[in-house]
Design a protein around this motif. Structure first.
Motif, PDB file in Angstrom:
ATOM      1  N   UNK A 286      14.464   4.137  -0.109  1.00  0.00           N
ATOM      2  CA  UNK A 286      15.526   4.357   0.739  1.00  0.00           C
ATOM      3  C   UNK A 286      14.828   5.532   1.703  1.00  0.00           C
ATOM      4  N   UNK A 287      13.675   6.260   1.484  1.00  0.00           N
ATOM      5  CA  UNK A 287      13.218   7.237   2.127  1.00  0.00           C
ATOM      6  C   UNK A 287      11.908   7.192   2.676  1.00  0.00           C
ATOM      7  N   UNK A 288      11.555   5.824   2.790  1.00  0.00           N
ATOM      8  CA  UNK A 288      10.156   5.566   3.301  1.00  0.00           C
ATOM      9  C   UNK A 288      10.502   4.412   4.420  1.00  0.00           C
ATOM     10  N   UNK A 289       9.185   4.104   4.843  1.00  0.00           N
ATOM     11  CA  UNK A 289       9.141   3.030   5.895  1.00  0.00           C
ATOM     12  C   UNK A 289       9.719   1.670   5.290  1.00  0.00           C
ATOM     13  N   UNK A 290       9.621   1.613   3.926  1.00  0.00           N
ATOM     14  CA  UNK A 290      10.171   0.280   3.352  1.00  0.00           C
ATOM     15  C   UNK A 290      11.863   0.012   3.765  1.00  0.00           C
ATOM     16  N   UNK A 291      12.498   1.145   3.947  1.00  0.00           N
ATOM     17  CA  UNK A 291      13.911   1.053   4.621  1.00  0.00           C
ATOM     18  C   UNK A 291      13.797   0.198   5.889  1.00  0.00           C
TER      19      UNK A 291
ATOM     20  N   UNK B 198      12.133   8.530  -8.300  1.00  0.00           N
ATOM     21  CA  UNK B 198      10.790   7.893  -7.521  1.00  0.00           C
ATOM     22  C   UNK B 198      10.894   6.628  -6.716  1.00  0.00           C
ATOM     23  N   UNK B 199      11.354   5.721  -7.610  1.00  0.00           N
ATOM     24  CA  UNK B 199      11.911   4.341  -7.057  1.00  0.00           C
ATOM     25  C   UNK B 199      12.785   4.425  -5.751  1.00  0.00           C
ATOM     26  N   UNK B 200      13.847   5.284  -5.852  1.00  0.00           N
ATOM     27  CA  UNK B 200      14.862   5.312  -4.985  1.00  0.00           C
ATOM     28  C   UNK B 200      14.516   5.963  -3.714  1.00  0.00           C
ATOM     29  N   UNK B 201      13.306   7.043  -3.905  1.00  0.00           N
ATOM     30  CA  UNK B 201      12.711   7.630  -2.725  1.00  0.00           C
ATOM     31  C   UNK B 201      11.852   6.572  -2.007  1.00  0.00           C
ATOM     32  N   UNK B 202      10.977   5.831  -2.572  1.00  0.00           N
ATOM     33  CA  UNK B 202      10.285   4.922  -2.095  1.00  0.00           C
ATOM     34  C   UNK B 202      11.065   3.885  -1.348  1.00  0.00           C
TER      35      UNK B 202
ATOM     36  N   UNK C 120       0.669  -1.254   0.033  1.00  0.00           N
ATOM     37  CA  UNK C 120      -0.052  -0.024  -0.111  1.00  0.00           C
ATOM     38  C   UNK C 120       0.743   1.268   0.123  1.00  0.00           C
ATOM     39  N   UNK C 121       1.984   1.152   0.887  1.00  0.00           N
ATOM     40  CA  UNK C 121       2.932   2.447   0.781  1.00  0.00           C
ATOM     41  C   UNK C 121       3.608   2.696  -0.639  1.00  0.00           C
ATOM     42  N   UNK C 122       3.830   1.815  -1.247  1.00  0.00           N
ATOM     43  CA  UNK C 122       4.462   1.594  -2.772  1.00  0.00           C
ATOM     44  C   UNK C 122       3.373   2.260  -3.661  1.00  0.00           C
ATOM     45  N   UNK C 123       2.180   1.731  -3.463  1.00  0.00           N
ATOM     46  CA  UNK C 123       0.957   2.413  -4.447  1.00  0.00           C
ATOM     47  C   UNK C 123       0.755   3.757  -4.128  1.00  0.00           C
ATOM     48  N   UNK C 124       0.936   4.242  -2.914  1.00  0.00           N
ATOM     49  CA  UNK C 124       0.617   5.606  -2.608  1.00  0.00           C
ATOM     50  C   UNK C 124       1.816   6.556  -2.888  1.00  0.00           C
ATOM     51  N   UNK C 125       2.825   5.841  -3.137  1.00  0.00           N
ATOM     52  CA  UNK C 125       3.975   6.779  -3.419  1.00  0.00           C
ATOM     53  C   UNK C 125       4.185   7.592  -4.616  1.00  0.00           C
ATOM     54  N   UNK C 126       4.779   8.639  -4.769  1.00  0.00           N
ATOM     55  CA  UNK C 126       4.824   9.590  -5.687  1.00  0.00           C
ATOM     56  C   UNK C 126       5.744   8.724  -6.872  1.00  0.00           C
TER      57      UNK C 126
END
Length: 171
Positions: free
Chosen positions: A85-90, A79-83, A35-41
Protein backbone atom coordinates in the motif's frame (compact mmCIF):
# COMPACT_ATOMS: atom_id res chain seq x y z
CA UNK A 1 13.41 -11.16 14.30
CA UNK A 2 11.43 -14.30 15.04
CA UNK A 3 11.99 -17.75 13.60
CA UNK A 4 8.93 -17.21 11.39
CA UNK A 5 8.09 -15.43 8.18
CA UNK A 6 4.74 -14.12 7.04
CA UNK A 7 3.35 -15.98 4.05
CA UNK A 8 0.84 -14.31 1.78
CA UNK A 9 -1.18 -15.72 -1.07
CA UNK A 10 -3.38 -13.92 -3.57
CA UNK A 11 -5.52 -15.70 -6.10
CA UNK A 12 -7.30 -13.98 -8.96
CA UNK A 13 -9.36 -15.04 -11.94
CA UNK A 14 -8.24 -13.38 -15.15
CA UNK A 15 -10.79 -11.28 -17.01
CA UNK A 16 -9.21 -12.35 -20.31
CA UNK A 17 -6.43 -14.72 -21.42
CA UNK A 18 -2.97 -13.74 -20.21
CA UNK A 19 -1.78 -13.18 -23.79
CA UNK A 20 -4.74 -10.94 -24.71
CA UNK A 21 -4.49 -7.20 -25.42
CA UNK A 22 -6.61 -6.58 -22.30
CA UNK A 23 -3.87 -8.07 -20.09
CA UNK A 24 -0.87 -6.68 -22.00
CA UNK A 25 -0.25 -3.83 -19.55
CA UNK A 26 -0.52 -6.17 -16.55
CA UNK A 27 1.96 -8.62 -18.08
CA UNK A 28 4.31 -5.77 -19.08
CA UNK A 29 4.45 -4.54 -15.47
CA UNK A 30 5.16 -7.94 -13.87
CA UNK A 31 8.98 -7.76 -14.05
CA UNK A 32 9.00 -4.24 -12.60
CA UNK A 33 6.58 -5.04 -9.76
CA UNK A 34 8.40 -8.27 -8.88
CA UNK A 35 11.71 -6.39 -8.78
CA UNK A 36 10.10 -3.76 -6.55
CA UNK A 37 8.95 -6.49 -4.14
CA UNK A 38 12.39 -8.08 -4.07
CA UNK A 39 14.01 -4.71 -3.22
CA UNK A 40 11.44 -3.88 -0.55
CA UNK A 41 12.43 -4.00 3.12
CA UNK A 42 11.28 -7.24 4.70
CA UNK A 43 10.94 -9.25 1.46
CA UNK A 44 12.12 -12.86 1.82
CA UNK A 45 10.93 -15.00 -1.12
CA UNK A 46 8.32 -15.28 -3.88
CA UNK A 47 6.85 -18.25 -5.69
CA UNK A 48 7.85 -18.65 -9.33
CA UNK A 49 6.95 -21.13 -12.05
CA UNK A 50 9.36 -23.30 -14.07
CA UNK A 51 10.53 -20.26 -16.05
CA UNK A 52 11.62 -18.60 -12.82
CA UNK A 53 10.43 -15.08 -13.68
CA UNK A 54 6.99 -15.08 -12.03
CA UNK A 55 4.15 -17.43 -11.10
CA UNK A 56 1.89 -16.87 -14.12
CA UNK A 57 2.60 -20.39 -15.40
CA UNK A 58 1.28 -21.99 -12.22
CA UNK A 59 -2.35 -23.07 -12.14
CA UNK A 60 -3.70 -23.53 -8.61
CA UNK A 61 -6.92 -25.10 -9.95
CA UNK A 62 -6.51 -27.63 -12.76
CA UNK A 63 -10.12 -27.07 -13.80
CA UNK A 64 -9.68 -23.30 -14.25
CA UNK A 65 -6.92 -22.08 -16.58
CA UNK A 66 -7.86 -18.48 -15.80
CA UNK A 67 -6.96 -18.64 -12.10
CA UNK A 68 -3.58 -17.16 -11.12
CA UNK A 69 -1.70 -17.38 -7.85
CA UNK A 70 0.86 -15.13 -6.22
CA UNK A 71 2.61 -16.23 -3.04
CA UNK A 72 5.47 -14.62 -1.14
CA UNK A 73 7.20 -14.47 2.24
CA UNK A 74 7.89 -11.37 4.31
CA UNK A 75 9.57 -10.63 7.63
CA UNK A 76 6.43 -9.05 9.07
CA UNK A 77 2.85 -7.95 8.46
CA UNK A 78 4.14 -4.37 8.48
CA UNK A 79 6.71 -4.97 5.73
CA UNK A 80 4.14 -6.65 3.47
CA UNK A 81 1.60 -3.91 4.17
CA UNK A 82 4.17 -1.21 3.35
CA UNK A 83 5.03 -2.87 0.01
CA UNK A 84 1.37 -3.43 -0.87
CA UNK A 85 0.00 0.00 0.00
CA UNK A 86 2.95 2.43 0.13
CA UNK A 87 4.87 1.68 -3.06
CA UNK A 88 4.15 1.76 -6.78
CA UNK A 89 2.42 -1.60 -6.25
CA UNK A 90 -0.66 0.35 -5.14
CA UNK A 91 -0.95 1.96 -8.59
CA UNK A 92 -1.22 -1.46 -10.21
CA UNK A 93 -3.46 -2.77 -7.44
CA UNK A 94 -5.89 0.06 -8.18
CA UNK A 95 -6.21 -1.29 -11.75
CA UNK A 96 -7.08 -4.85 -10.75
CA UNK A 97 -10.68 -4.54 -12.03
CA UNK A 98 -9.30 -4.06 -15.57
CA UNK A 99 -7.49 -7.38 -15.43
CA UNK A 100 -9.32 -9.64 -12.97
CA UNK A 101 -12.86 -10.67 -12.19
CA UNK A 102 -14.30 -9.51 -8.89
CA UNK A 103 -13.64 -12.22 -6.28
CA UNK A 104 -16.60 -14.10 -4.84
CA UNK A 105 -15.01 -14.37 -1.40
CA UNK A 106 -11.63 -14.09 0.27
CA UNK A 107 -8.88 -14.14 -2.34
CA UNK A 108 -5.91 -13.42 -0.07
CA UNK A 109 -4.67 -15.16 3.06
CA UNK A 110 -1.78 -14.53 5.42
CA UNK A 111 -0.17 -17.03 7.81
CA UNK A 112 3.10 -17.65 9.63
CA UNK A 113 5.61 -20.27 8.48
CA UNK A 114 8.90 -21.34 10.06
CA UNK A 115 11.83 -19.47 8.53
CA UNK A 116 13.21 -21.45 5.60
CA UNK A 117 9.85 -23.00 4.65
CA UNK A 118 8.47 -22.13 1.22
CA UNK A 119 4.73 -22.74 0.84
CA UNK A 120 3.46 -24.92 -1.99
CA UNK A 121 0.55 -24.05 -4.26
CA UNK A 122 -1.59 -26.64 -2.46
CA UNK A 123 -0.69 -25.25 0.97
CA UNK A 124 -1.48 -21.71 -0.15
CA UNK A 125 -4.82 -22.70 -1.65
CA UNK A 126 -5.69 -24.58 1.55
CA UNK A 127 -5.11 -21.36 3.54
CA UNK A 128 -7.51 -19.40 1.31
CA UNK A 129 -10.10 -22.19 1.68
CA UNK A 130 -9.64 -22.15 5.46
CA UNK A 131 -10.17 -18.38 5.56
CA UNK A 132 -13.31 -18.71 3.41
CA UNK A 133 -14.80 -21.36 5.70
CA UNK A 134 -13.66 -20.16 9.15
CA UNK A 135 -12.86 -16.47 8.87
CA UNK A 136 -9.60 -15.07 10.24
CA UNK A 137 -7.80 -17.40 12.65
CA UNK A 138 -4.09 -17.90 13.41
CA UNK A 139 -4.16 -20.56 10.63
CA UNK A 140 -5.19 -18.04 7.93
CA UNK A 141 -5.86 -14.35 8.45
CA UNK A 142 -6.06 -10.94 6.77
CA UNK A 143 -4.43 -7.53 7.03
CA UNK A 144 -7.53 -6.28 8.82
CA UNK A 145 -7.53 -9.11 11.41
CA UNK A 146 -4.01 -10.48 11.77
CA UNK A 147 -2.25 -12.51 14.43
CA UNK A 148 1.28 -12.31 15.84
CA UNK A 149 3.99 -14.73 14.84
CA UNK A 150 4.08 -17.85 17.00
CA UNK A 151 6.49 -17.79 19.91
CA UNK A 152 7.70 -21.33 19.26
CA UNK A 153 8.37 -23.71 16.40
CA UNK A 154 5.88 -26.50 15.58
CA UNK A 155 7.83 -28.88 17.84
CA UNK A 156 7.45 -26.49 20.80
CA UNK A 157 10.93 -24.94 20.75
CA UNK A 158 11.59 -21.24 20.93
CA UNK A 159 13.10 -20.20 17.58
CA UNK A 160 16.91 -20.19 17.74
CA UNK A 161 17.13 -22.85 20.47
CA UNK A 162 17.79 -26.56 20.44
CA UNK A 163 15.41 -29.18 21.89
CA UNK A 164 16.81 -28.62 25.40
CA UNK A 165 16.08 -24.87 25.19
CA UNK A 166 19.73 -23.89 24.86
CA UNK A 167 20.83 -21.46 22.15
CA UNK A 168 21.19 -23.37 18.90
CA UNK A 169 24.67 -23.49 17.41
CA UNK A 170 25.63 -23.95 13.80
CA UNK A 171 27.02 -27.40 12.94
Amino acid sequence: MSGFHLAQVNIARLAAPLDSPQLADFVAHLPQINELAERSPGFVWRMVDEDGADATGLRPDRTDDMLLINCSLWESVESLHAYTYRTDHLRLLSRRREWFEAPDGPHQALWWVPAGHHPTVTEAMDRVAHLRHHGPTPHAFTFRKHFPAPSSTPDGRTPGTDRAGSPATAP
